[in-house]
Design a protein around this motif. Structure first.
Motif, PDB file in Angstrom:
ATOM      1  N   GLY A  57       0.787  -1.134   0.013  1.00  0.00           N
ATOM      2  CA  GLY A  57       0.011   0.082   0.155  1.00  0.00           C
ATOM      3  C   GLY A  57       0.933   1.249   0.121  1.00  0.00           C
ATOM      4  N   GLY A  58       0.318   2.582  -0.058  1.00  0.00           N
ATOM      5  CA  GLY A  58       0.677   3.608  -0.130  1.00  0.00           C
ATOM      6  C   GLY A  58      -0.006   4.834   0.112  1.00  0.00           C
ATOM      7  N   THR A  59       0.663   6.290   0.030  1.00  0.00           N
ATOM      8  CA  THR A  59      -0.090   7.262   0.193  1.00  0.00           C
ATOM      9  C   THR A  59      -0.629   7.881  -0.868  1.00  0.00           C
ATOM     10  OG1 THR A  59       2.114   8.391   0.253  1.00  0.00           O
ATOM     11  CG2 THR A  59       1.314   8.014   2.286  1.00  0.00           C
ATOM     12  N   SER A 115      -9.618   9.621 -21.813  1.00  0.00           N
ATOM     13  CA  SER A 115      -9.542   9.931 -20.226  1.00  0.00           C
ATOM     14  C   SER A 115      -9.153   8.708 -19.473  1.00  0.00           C
ATOM     15  CB  SER A 115     -10.964  10.126 -19.676  1.00  0.00           C
ATOM     16  OG  SER A 115     -11.929   9.340 -19.921  1.00  0.00           O
ATOM     17  N   VAL A 116      -8.734   8.743 -18.280  1.00  0.00           N
ATOM     18  CA  VAL A 116      -8.407   7.602 -17.327  1.00  0.00           C
ATOM     19  C   VAL A 116      -8.778   8.012 -16.030  1.00  0.00           C
ATOM     20  CG1 VAL A 116      -6.549   6.257 -16.558  1.00  0.00           C
ATOM     21  CG2 VAL A 116      -5.940   7.220 -18.748  1.00  0.00           C
ATOM     22  N   HIS A 117      -9.296   7.031 -15.224  1.00  0.00           N
ATOM     23  CA  HIS A 117      -9.804   7.026 -13.822  1.00  0.00           C
ATOM     24  C   HIS A 117      -9.338   5.907 -13.268  1.00  0.00           C
ATOM     25  CE1 HIS A 117     -12.718  10.565 -13.781  1.00  0.00           C
ATOM     26  NE2 HIS A 117     -12.371  10.700 -15.125  1.00  0.00           N
ATOM     27  N   VAL A 118      -9.101   6.270 -11.793  1.00  0.00           N
ATOM     28  CA  VAL A 118      -8.841   5.018 -11.205  1.00  0.00           C
ATOM     29  C   VAL A 118      -9.962   5.071  -9.877  1.00  0.00           C
ATOM     30  CG1 VAL A 118      -6.557   4.766 -11.510  1.00  0.00           C
ATOM     31  CG2 VAL A 118      -7.261   6.232  -9.750  1.00  0.00           C
ATOM     32  N   ALA A 119     -10.195   4.032  -9.184  1.00  0.00           N
ATOM     33  CA  ALA A 119     -11.012   3.991  -8.076  1.00  0.00           C
ATOM     34  C   ALA A 119     -11.022   2.642  -7.267  1.00  0.00           C
ATOM     35  CB  ALA A 119     -12.648   4.189  -8.477  1.00  0.00           C
ATOM     36  N   VAL A 156     -15.904   2.118  -4.566  1.00  0.00           N
ATOM     37  CA  VAL A 156     -16.148   2.590  -3.391  1.00  0.00           C
ATOM     38  C   VAL A 156     -16.327   4.245  -3.581  1.00  0.00           C
ATOM     39  CG1 VAL A 156     -14.734   3.612  -1.179  1.00  0.00           C
ATOM     40  CG2 VAL A 156     -14.440   1.059  -2.361  1.00  0.00           C
ATOM     41  N   PRO A 157     -17.707   4.577  -2.971  1.00  0.00           N
ATOM     42  CA  PRO A 157     -17.935   5.921  -3.285  1.00  0.00           C
ATOM     43  C   PRO A 157     -17.079   6.981  -2.497  1.00  0.00           C
ATOM     44  CG  PRO A 157     -19.713   4.657  -2.279  1.00  0.00           C
ATOM     45  CD  PRO A 157     -18.592   3.801  -2.119  1.00  0.00           C
ATOM     46  N   GLY A 158     -16.733   8.020  -3.389  1.00  0.00           N
ATOM     47  CA  GLY A 158     -15.762   9.104  -2.961  1.00  0.00           C
ATOM     48  C   GLY A 158     -14.253   8.795  -3.422  1.00  0.00           C
ATOM     49  N   SER A 159     -14.063   7.652  -4.072  1.00  0.00           N
ATOM     50  CA  SER A 159     -12.646   7.257  -4.300  1.00  0.00           C
ATOM     51  C   SER A 159     -12.121   7.449  -5.682  1.00  0.00           C
ATOM     52  CB  SER A 159     -12.342   5.610  -3.897  1.00  0.00           C
ATOM     53  OG  SER A 159     -13.235   4.739  -4.709  1.00  0.00           O
ATOM     54  N   ASP A 160     -13.290   7.813  -6.508  1.00  0.00           N
ATOM     55  CA  ASP A 160     -13.021   8.114  -7.915  1.00  0.00           C
ATOM     56  C   ASP A 160     -11.817   9.264  -8.245  1.00  0.00           C
ATOM     57  OD1 ASP A 160     -13.640   7.251 -11.043  1.00  0.00           O
ATOM     58  OD2 ASP A 160     -13.839   9.507 -10.670  1.00  0.00           O
ATOM     59  N   LEU A 164       4.193   5.163 -20.963  1.00  0.00           N
ATOM     60  CA  LEU A 164       3.722   6.554 -20.324  1.00  0.00           C
ATOM     61  C   LEU A 164       3.356   6.281 -18.968  1.00  0.00           C
ATOM     62  CD1 LEU A 164       3.570   9.544 -21.480  1.00  0.00           C
ATOM     63  CD2 LEU A 164       1.189   8.886 -21.558  1.00  0.00           C
ATOM     64  N   VAL A 165       4.184   7.066 -17.941  1.00  0.00           N
ATOM     65  CA  VAL A 165       4.023   7.064 -16.494  1.00  0.00           C
ATOM     66  C   VAL A 165       3.111   8.054 -16.249  1.00  0.00           C
ATOM     67  CG1 VAL A 165       5.115   6.955 -14.077  1.00  0.00           C
ATOM     68  CG2 VAL A 165       6.085   5.815 -16.084  1.00  0.00           C
ATOM     69  N   SER A 166       2.049   8.053 -15.355  1.00  0.00           N
ATOM     70  CA  SER A 166       1.259   9.140 -15.042  1.00  0.00           C
ATOM     71  C   SER A 166       1.832  10.092 -14.017  1.00  0.00           C
ATOM     72  CB  SER A 166      -0.140   8.359 -14.301  1.00  0.00           C
ATOM     73  OG  SER A 166       0.013   7.953 -12.915  1.00  0.00           O
ATOM     74  N   ASP A 167       0.945  10.950 -13.379  1.00  0.00           N
ATOM     75  CA  ASP A 167       1.322  12.024 -12.463  1.00  0.00           C
ATOM     76  C   ASP A 167       0.945  11.181 -11.373  1.00  0.00           C
ATOM     77  OD1 ASP A 167       2.022  13.885 -14.322  1.00  0.00           O
ATOM     78  OD2 ASP A 167       0.017  14.705 -14.481  1.00  0.00           O
ATOM     79  N   ALA A 168       1.465  11.494 -10.177  1.00  0.00           N
ATOM     80  CA  ALA A 168       0.968  10.941  -9.066  1.00  0.00           C
ATOM     81  C   ALA A 168      -0.655  11.132  -8.661  1.00  0.00           C
ATOM     82  CB  ALA A 168       1.775  11.545  -7.762  1.00  0.00           C
ATOM     83  N   VAL A 169      -1.400  10.279  -8.195  1.00  0.00           N
ATOM     84  CA  VAL A 169      -2.616  10.176  -7.886  1.00  0.00           C
ATOM     85  C   VAL A 169      -2.855  10.416  -6.255  1.00  0.00           C
ATOM     86  CG1 VAL A 169      -4.972   9.074  -8.169  1.00  0.00           C
ATOM     87  CG2 VAL A 169      -3.381   8.992 -10.023  1.00  0.00           C
ATOM     88  N   ALA A 170      -3.619  11.299  -6.055  1.00  0.00           N
ATOM     89  CA  ALA A 170      -3.987  11.332  -4.478  1.00  0.00           C
ATOM     90  C   ALA A 170      -4.863  10.322  -4.192  1.00  0.00           C
ATOM     91  CB  ALA A 170      -4.350  12.707  -4.282  1.00  0.00           C
ATOM     92  N   LEU A 171      -4.377   9.086  -3.981  1.00  0.00           N
ATOM     93  CA  LEU A 171      -5.359   8.148  -3.683  1.00  0.00           C
ATOM     94  C   LEU A 171      -4.697   7.219  -2.666  1.00  0.00           C
ATOM     95  CD1 LEU A 171      -8.300   6.612  -3.844  1.00  0.00           C
ATOM     96  CD2 LEU A 171      -7.355   5.439  -5.869  1.00  0.00           C
ATOM     97  N   ARG A 172      -5.056   7.277  -1.166  1.00  0.00           N
ATOM     98  CA  ARG A 172      -4.092   6.251  -0.370  1.00  0.00           C
ATOM     99  C   ARG A 172      -4.829   4.917  -0.569  1.00  0.00           C
ATOM    100  NH1 ARG A 172      -1.655   7.168   4.247  1.00  0.00           N
ATOM    101  NH2 ARG A 172      -1.782   9.422   4.120  1.00  0.00           N
ATOM    102  N   VAL A 173      -3.822   3.810  -0.639  1.00  0.00           N
ATOM    103  CA  VAL A 173      -4.151   2.527  -0.816  1.00  0.00           C
ATOM    104  C   VAL A 173      -3.720   1.573   0.236  1.00  0.00           C
ATOM    105  CG1 VAL A 173      -4.732   2.607  -3.277  1.00  0.00           C
ATOM    106  CG2 VAL A 173      -2.546   2.138  -2.439  1.00  0.00           C
ATOM    107  N   THR A 174      -4.398   0.719   0.704  1.00  0.00           N
ATOM    108  CA  THR A 174      -4.070  -0.105   1.748  1.00  0.00           C
ATOM    109  C   THR A 174      -3.554  -1.316   0.873  1.00  0.00           C
ATOM    110  OG1 THR A 174      -6.161  -1.141   1.843  1.00  0.00           O
ATOM    111  CG2 THR A 174      -5.681   0.560   3.550  1.00  0.00           C
ATOM    112  N   PRO A 175      -2.513  -2.259   1.767  1.00  0.00           N
ATOM    113  CA  PRO A 175      -2.190  -3.369   1.053  1.00  0.00           C
ATOM    114  C   PRO A 175      -3.272  -4.287   0.561  1.00  0.00           C
ATOM    115  CG  PRO A 175      -0.828  -2.886   3.044  1.00  0.00           C
ATOM    116  CD  PRO A 175      -1.826  -2.037   3.001  1.00  0.00           C
TER     117      PRO A 175
END
Length: 394
Positions: A58-60, A79-83, A92-96, A115-126
């Motif tokens: 996981g990470g910040t 477009s690209v989205h993660v959630a 998960v609501p609010g995680s998109d 192509l490597v993306s910019d950092a995405v502000a999404l905290r993820v658990t292991p």
């Protein structure tokens, strides 16, 4: 100072402050492959592709790696989205989060390039599940893929990358375009690369259940408190050590798939059965033990140059499989003896013993045989991971 020279005064307080340290390591991966003519790609023009993956560490924040490396044309992405995805497979609501690349939300991936993306502000658990959704306005006729997924993706019309639920979606059984997810940690993390063929890729594992041996290893590391250690699965079904098979041979792809992995600290290699078995089936000269060991030594040298540790796993028994032969069996035993006794690598794992039938060690134990005498079932994958001394991965 010579007369007439201007006096340069530097205001120290005006210097830019250094950026905060960023420690990135790979938490999920697949090996890029060219699309196969035997498995035509779907028409993705004007469509969204959603792929769900289970990360390991996981990470910040996270970032994506998109691959167009085995494609001859540039790839336009709308477009690209993660959630985050919950245990029931729902967003998960609010995680998109929308994903950008150098600040661009609709990037073009050059031909033959990642192509490597910019950092995405999404905290993820292991061991979290993440949905990655991509919209292709012009399609992706020449896409870079990974042929075996052990997971089901979904394709839907229009740009539904931000949708909580895809409308009128159809299933898709390969990985495409996305070949890596990295996590950012407060201190340096590390990644164990699982490198091999279909047994590492997870053929015969239960689909959509994360039961391949690298998946089980990731869970075992987390259970042992190794929160900052990720596992990247770089297996390719049909791959060989020395010869072109499915994808480039192991030596040809080692630098791209292994050494270029962010945070790589250890490599576990399980590969060679397709070299000896394929030669048996095709009635061509069978590689000798010296041939395979020489290739292993090349991997050791290249990994040690990057300060990564090399661990070799013994080639699993496969008597009863369609391409088994007595001569190749002799080579397997010689190679496995070297793996267990050499002092050149950084460790060994006896996967062969873990899944062998005690009454006939050249065969799978019935409890671990998926049915083809070549690939483990889910219980076999668990037995393989139980044979790994996690101290080797320190």
């Amino acid at each position: 100072m010579k007369a007439g020279w201007p006096l340069l005064i530097v205001a120290v307080g005006a210097l830019p402050m250094p950026a905060a340290a960023q420690f990135w390591s790979r938490s999920w991966a697949v090996a890029p492959q060219a699309a196969s003519t035997r498995d035509p790609l779907p028409d993705l023009k004007g469509k969204t592709l959603r792929q769900v993956v289970r990360i390991s560490s996981g990470g910040t924040r996270i970032r994506l790696r998109l691959s167009n490396e085995l494609s001859a044309t540039a790839l336009k992405i709308g477009s690209v989205h993660v959630a985050l995805v919950d245990a029931g497979g729902r967003i998960v609501p609010g995680s998109d989060r929308a994903v950008t690349f150098g600040g661009v939300a609709a990037p073009v991936v050059p031909d033959r390039a990642p192509l490597v993306s910019d950092a995405v502000a999404l905290r993820v658990t292991p061991l979290a599940h993440i949905a990655v959704s991509l919209y292709f306005p012009d399609g992706a006729a020449d896409a870079t893929v990974h042929g075996y997924a052990a997971a089901t993706a979904a394709i839907a019309s229009g740009d539904q990358t931000a949708a909580a639920t895809l409308t009128d979606a159809t299933p898709f059984k390969q990985r495409m375009i996305v070949d890596g997810i990295d996590v950012e940690t407060a201190r340096p993390g590390s990644t164990v690369v699982a490198f091999g063929d279909s047994i590492t890729d997870g053929v015969r594992a239960t689909a959509d259940a994360d039961t391949r041996w690298p998946d089980d290893l990731a869970a075992a590391l987390q259970k042992a408190g190794r929160a900052d250690v990720g596992v990247a699965n770089l297996g390719i079904s049909g791959n060989r050590v020395l010869a072109e098979g499915a994808g480039p041979n192991a030596l040809a792809r080692f630098d791209r798939d292994v050494l270029a992995t962010p945070g790589v600290s250890h490599v576990i290699v399980l590969e060679g059965v397709n070299d000896i078995g394929g030669a048996t089936r095709d009635k061509t000269p069978i590689p000798t033990a010296a041939d395979l060991i020489g290739a292993y030594r090349q991997m050791i040298a290249r990994a040690h140059d990057r300060h990564a540790k090399m661990i070799f796993a013994t080639i699993l028994p496969y008597k009863g499989a369609g391409y088994w032969g007595a001569e190749a069996e002799g080579v397997r035993k010689q190679v496995n003896a070297w793996i267990l006794t050499n002092h050149e690598a950084d460790g060994a794992v006896d996967f062969a013993r873990a899944v062998a039938d005690p009454a006939d060690p050249d065969r799978f134990a019935p409890a671990y045989n998926s049915g083809d005498a070549l690939h483990p079932n889910d219980a076999g994958f668990r037995a393989m991971v139980a044979a790994i001394d996690l101290k080797l991965l320190r």
